[in-house]
Design a protein around this motif. Structure first.
Motif, PDB file in Angstrom:
ATOM      1  N   VAL A   1     -24.709  20.590   8.890  1.00  0.00           N
ATOM      2  CA  VAL A   1     -25.532  19.716   8.051  1.00  0.00           C
ATOM      3  C   VAL A   1     -26.630  20.524   7.362  1.00  0.00           C
ATOM      4  CG1 VAL A   1     -27.030  17.686   8.030  1.00  0.00           C
ATOM      5  CG2 VAL A   1     -25.049  17.760   9.555  1.00  0.00           C
ATOM      6  N   VAL A   2     -27.261  21.416   8.098  1.00  0.00           N
ATOM      7  CA  VAL A   2     -28.307  22.268   7.522  1.00  0.00           C
ATOM      8  C   VAL A   2     -27.732  23.152   6.417  1.00  0.00           C
ATOM      9  CG1 VAL A   2     -29.901  24.161   7.993  1.00  0.00           C
ATOM     10  CG2 VAL A   2     -29.735  22.250   9.594  1.00  0.00           C
ATOM     11  N   LEU A   3     -26.560  23.733   6.662  1.00  0.00           N
ATOM     12  CA  LEU A   3     -25.936  24.606   5.664  1.00  0.00           C
ATOM     13  C   LEU A   3     -25.570  23.841   4.403  1.00  0.00           C
ATOM     14  CD1 LEU A   3     -23.632  26.875   7.869  1.00  0.00           C
ATOM     15  CD2 LEU A   3     -25.777  27.496   6.743  1.00  0.00           C
ATOM     16  N   VAL A   4     -25.091  22.603   4.566  1.00  0.00           N
ATOM     17  CA  VAL A   4     -24.792  21.777   3.402  1.00  0.00           C
ATOM     18  C   VAL A   4     -26.054  21.539   2.582  1.00  0.00           C
ATOM     19  CG1 VAL A   4     -24.192  19.424   2.680  1.00  0.00           C
ATOM     20  CG2 VAL A   4     -22.732  20.650   4.296  1.00  0.00           C
ATOM     21  N   ASN A   5     -27.140  21.189   3.260  1.00  0.00           N
ATOM     22  CA  ASN A   5     -28.395  20.922   2.554  1.00  0.00           C
ATOM     23  C   ASN A   5     -28.934  22.159   1.842  1.00  0.00           C
ATOM     24  OD1 ASN A   5     -28.543  18.193   3.249  1.00  0.00           O
ATOM     25  ND2 ASN A   5     -29.538  18.642   5.203  1.00  0.00           N
ATOM     26  N   MET A   6     -28.643  23.331   2.391  1.00  0.00           N
ATOM     27  CA  MET A   6     -29.118  24.583   1.790  1.00  0.00           C
ATOM     28  C   MET A   6     -28.210  25.076   0.671  1.00  0.00           C
ATOM     29  SD  MET A   6     -30.227  26.682   5.232  1.00  0.00           S
ATOM     30  CE  MET A   6     -30.476  28.194   4.284  1.00  0.00           C
ATOM     31  N   THR A   7     -26.944  24.681   0.699  1.00  0.00           N
ATOM     32  CA  THR A   7     -25.952  25.280  -0.204  1.00  0.00           C
ATOM     33  C   THR A   7     -25.682  24.448  -1.441  1.00  0.00           C
ATOM     34  OG1 THR A   7     -24.858  26.303   1.702  1.00  0.00           O
ATOM     35  CG2 THR A   7     -23.592  26.169  -0.340  1.00  0.00           C
ATOM     36  N   PHE A   8     -25.625  23.126  -1.277  1.00  0.00           N
ATOM     37  CA  PHE A   8     -25.188  22.277  -2.376  1.00  0.00           C
ATOM     38  C   PHE A   8     -26.365  21.564  -3.020  1.00  0.00           C
ATOM     39  CE2 PHE A   8     -21.544  22.702   0.446  1.00  0.00           C
ATOM     40  CZ  PHE A   8     -20.537  23.023  -0.448  1.00  0.00           C
ATOM     41  N   GLU A   9     -26.249  21.370  -4.333  1.00  0.00           N
ATOM     42  CA  GLU A   9     -27.287  20.665  -5.081  1.00  0.00           C
ATOM     43  C   GLU A   9     -26.843  19.267  -5.485  1.00  0.00           C
ATOM     44  OE1 GLU A   9     -28.452  23.062  -8.376  1.00  0.00           O
ATOM     45  OE2 GLU A   9     -29.281  24.674  -7.141  1.00  0.00           O
ATOM     46  N   GLU A  10     -25.531  19.049  -5.556  1.00  0.00           N
ATOM     47  CA  GLU A  10     -25.002  17.753  -5.932  1.00  0.00           C
ATOM     48  C   GLU A  10     -24.229  17.147  -4.761  1.00  0.00           C
ATOM     49  OE1 GLU A  10     -22.651  18.114  -9.421  1.00  0.00           O
ATOM     50  OE2 GLU A  10     -24.310  18.786 -10.700  1.00  0.00           O
ATOM     51  N   ASN A  11     -24.300  15.831  -4.649  1.00  0.00           N
ATOM     52  CA  ASN A  11     -23.584  15.095  -3.591  1.00  0.00           C
ATOM     53  C   ASN A  11     -23.951  15.591  -2.188  1.00  0.00           C
ATOM     54  OD1 ASN A  11     -22.077  13.638  -5.579  1.00  0.00           O
ATOM     55  ND2 ASN A  11     -20.689  15.390  -5.760  1.00  0.00           N
ATOM     56  N   THR A  12     -25.165  16.099  -2.062  1.00  0.00           N
ATOM     57  CA  THR A  12     -25.572  16.704  -0.792  1.00  0.00           C
ATOM     58  C   THR A  12     -25.543  15.707   0.352  1.00  0.00           C
ATOM     59  OG1 THR A  12     -26.990  18.245  -1.986  1.00  0.00           O
ATOM     60  CG2 THR A  12     -27.388  17.998   0.369  1.00  0.00           C
ATOM     61  N   ALA A  13     -26.036  14.492   0.110  1.00  0.00           N
ATOM     62  CA  ALA A  13     -26.122  13.506   1.176  1.00  0.00           C
ATOM     63  C   ALA A  13     -24.733  13.125   1.685  1.00  0.00           C
ATOM     64  CB  ALA A  13     -26.872  12.271   0.686  1.00  0.00           C
ATOM     65  N   ASN A  14     -23.805  12.878   0.766  1.00  0.00           N
ATOM     66  CA  ASN A  14     -22.444  12.533   1.165  1.00  0.00           C
ATOM     67  C   ASN A  14     -21.782  13.667   1.941  1.00  0.00           C
ATOM     68  OD1 ASN A  14     -22.099   9.859   0.120  1.00  0.00           O
ATOM     69  ND2 ASN A  14     -21.996  10.705  -1.934  1.00  0.00           N
ATOM     70  N   LEU A  15     -21.966  14.890   1.446  1.00  0.00           N
ATOM     71  CA  LEU A  15     -21.375  16.044   2.119  1.00  0.00           C
ATOM     72  C   LEU A  15     -21.990  16.254   3.499  1.00  0.00           C
ATOM     73  CD1 LEU A  15     -21.085  18.591  -0.820  1.00  0.00           C
ATOM     74  CD2 LEU A  15     -19.201  17.617   0.486  1.00  0.00           C
ATOM     75  N   ALA A  16     -23.290  16.002   3.627  1.00  0.00           N
ATOM     76  CA  ALA A  16     -23.957  16.156   4.920  1.00  0.00           C
ATOM     77  C   ALA A  16     -23.395  15.176   5.939  1.00  0.00           C
ATOM     78  CB  ALA A  16     -25.465  15.959   4.766  1.00  0.00           C
ATOM     79  N   LEU A  17     -23.174  13.926   5.507  1.00  0.00           N
ATOM     80  CA  LEU A  17     -22.587  12.937   6.407  1.00  0.00           C
ATOM     81  C   LEU A  17     -21.158  13.316   6.781  1.00  0.00           C
ATOM     82  CD1 LEU A  17     -23.886   9.620   4.787  1.00  0.00           C
ATOM     83  CD2 LEU A  17     -24.697  10.696   6.884  1.00  0.00           C
ATOM     84  N   ALA A  18     -20.397  13.806   5.807  1.00  0.00           N
ATOM     85  CA  ALA A  18     -19.024  14.234   6.084  1.00  0.00           C
ATOM     86  C   ALA A  18     -19.006  15.404   7.059  1.00  0.00           C
ATOM     87  CB  ALA A  18     -18.318  14.621   4.783  1.00  0.00           C
ATOM     88  N   ALA A  19     -19.917  16.356   6.858  1.00  0.00           N
ATOM     89  CA  ALA A  19     -19.996  17.501   7.767  1.00  0.00           C
ATOM     90  C   ALA A  19     -20.391  17.052   9.164  1.00  0.00           C
ATOM     91  CB  ALA A  19     -21.018  18.513   7.231  1.00  0.00           C
ATOM     92  N   GLY A  20     -21.339  16.120   9.248  1.00  0.00           N
ATOM     93  CA  GLY A  20     -21.781  15.630  10.548  1.00  0.00           C
ATOM     94  C   GLY A  20     -20.674  14.940  11.314  1.00  0.00           C
ATOM     95  N   LEU A  21     -19.924  14.085  10.627  1.00  0.00           N
ATOM     96  CA  LEU A  21     -18.825  13.389  11.297  1.00  0.00           C
ATOM     97  C   LEU A  21     -17.752  14.377  11.740  1.00  0.00           C
ATOM     98  CD1 LEU A  21     -17.433  10.795  12.175  1.00  0.00           C
ATOM     99  CD2 LEU A  21     -16.494  10.588   9.858  1.00  0.00           C
ATOM    100  N   ALA A  22     -17.438  15.341  10.883  1.00  0.00           N
ATOM    101  CA  ALA A  22     -16.371  16.301  11.196  1.00  0.00           C
ATOM    102  C   ALA A  22     -16.733  17.186  12.375  1.00  0.00           C
ATOM    103  CB  ALA A  22     -16.070  17.155   9.963  1.00  0.00           C
ATOM    104  N   VAL A  23     -17.987  17.613  12.460  1.00  0.00           N
ATOM    105  CA  VAL A  23     -18.363  18.507  13.564  1.00  0.00           C
ATOM    106  C   VAL A  23     -18.348  17.753  14.896  1.00  0.00           C
ATOM    107  CG1 VAL A  23     -20.890  18.205  13.461  1.00  0.00           C
ATOM    108  CG2 VAL A  23     -19.927  20.390  14.192  1.00  0.00           C
ATOM    109  N   ILE A  24     -18.731  16.477  14.889  1.00  0.00           N
ATOM    110  CA  ILE A  24     -18.665  15.666  16.112  1.00  0.00           C
ATOM    111  C   ILE A  24     -17.214  15.462  16.539  1.00  0.00           C
ATOM    112  CG2 ILE A  24     -19.115  13.388  17.106  1.00  0.00           C
ATOM    113  CD1 ILE A  24     -21.585  13.266  15.224  1.00  0.00           C
ATOM    114  N   LEU A  25     -16.349  15.143  15.576  1.00  0.00           N
ATOM    115  CA  LEU A  25     -14.931  14.971  15.890  1.00  0.00           C
ATOM    116  C   LEU A  25     -14.324  16.277  16.398  1.00  0.00           C
ATOM    117  CD1 LEU A  25     -13.720  12.722  12.929  1.00  0.00           C
ATOM    118  CD2 LEU A  25     -14.161  12.045  15.296  1.00  0.00           C
TER     119      LEU A  25
END
Length: 215
Positions: A69-93
Motif C-alpha cells: 500500500v505504501v509503495l502504491v501511494n509513493m509510485t502512482f499519481e493516478e487511481n492511487t486510492a483504487n490501486l491501494a485498496l487492490a494491493a491491500g486486498l491482494a496482500v491479505i489474500l
C-alpha cells in the motif's frame, strides 16, 4: 483496463504469500504447521518457538501488509486510492492463501493490520486499543482479534463521518474494504469461535502449549 491493475495485485499477492512464520520455524528446525495449532502466524510461533521469534513473525507479517500500500501511494499519481485498496486486498489474500504453501496460510490479522495502518492509521490505532483491552481482560488472542477486526469498519466510518484523521479520497470504499477484511478475519476464526462458545478455547499464556489465535 490499465496494466497496473494486474501488476499491482499480482505483486502484492506474491508479497503476501511469503510465509514468514513457516520460514522462522524452519530456521529453528521446526515445521510450524505440525506443532501447536498448526497455524503459520505469530501466535503459534510464539507458543511453539518463543517470544522473540513470535514478535519477529508479527513484525514481518505486519510489514508485508503495509509495504504494498505504501509503495502504491509513493509510485502512482493516478487511481492511487483504487490501486491501494487492490494491493491491500491482494496482500491479505496472499497471507491467507499463500501459493508457496499450497494455499494454506495464516488468519491474516497482522497482515490486515499493516494494510489498515497504511490506509487509515487513526482508525487502526483505535482498533489496536480495542484489541489490547479485550486481550488484557480475557487473555484470548482469538477473541481480541475478532473484536478488533469487527470494530475497525465501525471506527473508520465514525472517523470519516466526522472528518477526522485522514483525507483518504475513497472513504466509503475504505469502510467497505475494512468490513470485508473483518468478515474474512471472523471467517478464519470460526474454529476459535466454536471453542469460545463451548468453553474449550485456552487463554494465551507466556508458556508453551497454550492455544490461541494464529495470526
Amino acid at each position: 483496463m490499465n496494466l497496473e491493475y494486474f501488476i499491482v495485485p499480482a505483486a502484492s499477492y506474491l508479497i503476501g504469500s511469503i510465509p514468514f512464520g513457516y520460514l522462522i520455524g524452519r530456521l529453528h528446525g521446526i515445521d510450524i504447521r505440525k506443532v501447536g495449532s498448526g497455524n503459520i502466524g505469530a501466535t503459534n510461533v510464539t507458543r511453539s518457538i518463543g517470544k522473540i521469534a513470535g514478535k519477529i513473525c508479527f513484525f514481518l507479517d505486519f510489514l508485508k501488509g503495509a509495504l504494498p500500500v505504501v509503495l502504491v501511494n509513493m509510485t502512482f499519481e493516478e487511481n492511487t486510492a483504487n490501486l491501494a485498496l487492490a494491493a491491500g486486498l491482494a496482500v491479505i489474500l496472499g497471507h491467507v492463501f499463500p501459493i508457496y504453501l499450497r494455499f494454506r496460510g495464516g488468519k491474516g490479522v497482522a497482515t490486515a493490520a499493516g494494510v489498515a495502518l497504511a490506509l487509515a492509521p487513526y482508525p487502526l490505532l483505535c482498533a489496536l486499543a480495542v484489541w489490547v483491552v479485550t486481550f488484557l481482560t480475557s487473555r484470548y488472542v482469538s477473541l481480541a482479534s475478532i473484536v478488533a477486526a469487527a470494530s475497525l469498519p465501525i471506527i473508520a466510518a465514525l472517523f470519516f463521518g466526522l472528518g477526522i484523521g485522514t483525507p483518504f479520497p475513497l472513504a466509503n470504499s475504505t469502510v467497505f474494504f475494512f468490513a470485508l477484511i473483518a468478515f474474512l478475519a471472523i471467517l478464519r476464526h470460526i474454529s476459535n469461535i466454536k471453542r469460545l462458545l463451548n468453553g474449550t478455547e485456552n487463554r494465551f499464556d507466556s508458556g508453551a502449549g497454550k492455544r490461541g489465535s494464529g495470526k
